[in-house]
Design an enzyme around this catalytic site. Structure first.
Site: not given
Ligand code: IPE
Ligand code: IPE
Ligand code: MG
Length: 247
Positions: A21, A69
């Site tokens: 991330d 996502n």
């Protein structure tokens, strides 16, 4: 500090999972577009795969694209898919040379056809490799995984091959997309966020969590060694008392 020398190779996690991330923030800090961050993250992936394989880690699972996502701007999603195709194409030979097997978990049928094809070919080429298994989590979420496992179990109950009373933790584990893969002992998340983000919900039940403020594109071998050293200092009690463990 040289963390590599401090790693106890006899006490390695068999399976390390990573929530990669911080690519967007990394790019933003440099005044670039988010996709520049994703492109710049490939080095971190390469270093992590190499370091894990060199040490003797058996499974490395990388969270590359979550179910959630898909809700990102279409331009970012399509750039990520293209990056996936080009990276697999470029890296398959290296994976193969290093005796690394590629596998995926997730709803890969939802990926663009070109991605599916590239992944299928890379998995075919590397399927006999034995040094380490690299698992890419693509269009993956922990809840998706549990739901698909439930569906398949119910079908088997319908066929009479599983009796409802026999369904136990093992049955569920065997129907998850990670069937046959041991649960991760160590989960690394970069970018400082303190959450699981719908990753391996079932499988992380007793995993040690290691969160670093580093943004993923800055992650290097040394940081993996550092995470493993931190893991090796932990006491994993699994519900027991400390005294029971030292007996
Ligand atoms: C991780 O970086 C990559 C993916 C989720 C695909 P992000 O893109 O989430 O970066 P941040 O969290 O916005 O910085
Ligand atoms: C988690 O990162 C998913 C991946 C790394 C692929 P996100 O950036 O999507 O997570 P949230 O939305 O901040 O929790
Ligand atoms: Mg993020």
């Amino acid at each position: 500090m040289n963390f590599r020398e401090q790693v106890d190779l006899d006490n390695l996690p068999r399976h390390i999972a990573v929530i990669m991330d911080g690519n967007g923030r990394w790019a933003k800090k440099r005044g670039g577009l988010r996709i520049f961050g994703h492109q710049s993250a490939i080095t971190a992936v390469r270093e992590t795969v190499e370091a894990a394989a060199e040490m003797g880690v058996e499974y490395l699972t990388l969270y590359a694209f979550s179910t959630e996502n898909w809700s990102r701007p279409a331009t970012e999603v399509s750039a990520l898919m293209q990056l996936l195709v080009s990276t697999i194409r470029k890296e398959t030979e290296t994976l193969n040379k290093n005796n690394i097997r590629l596998q995926t978990i997730g709803n890969t049928e939802s990926l663009p056809k070109a991605c599916q094809k590239e992944l299928f070919e890379a998995m075919e080429i590397t399927k006999g490799n034995t040094r380490m298994t690299l698992v890419l989590a693509l269009s993956y979420s922990g809840r998706w995984d549990i739901a698909q496992a439930m569906q398949r179990i119910v079908v088997e109950v319908g066929h009479g091959t599983i009796a409802p009373a026999d369904i136990n933790e093992g049955t569920i584990a065997q129907h998850l997309s990670t069937a046959g893969i041991p649960d991760p002992e160590l989960l690394i998340r970069t970018s400082g966020e303190q959450r699981i983000s719908n990753f391996l919900l079932w499988q992380l039940a007793y995993t040690e969590l290691y969160i670093t403020e580093l943004l993923w594109p800055d992650f290097r071998k040394e940081h993996l060694y550092e995470a493993i050293c931190a893991f090796q200092r932990r006491e994993r009690r699994f519900g027991k008392t400390s005294e029971q463990l030292t007996k």
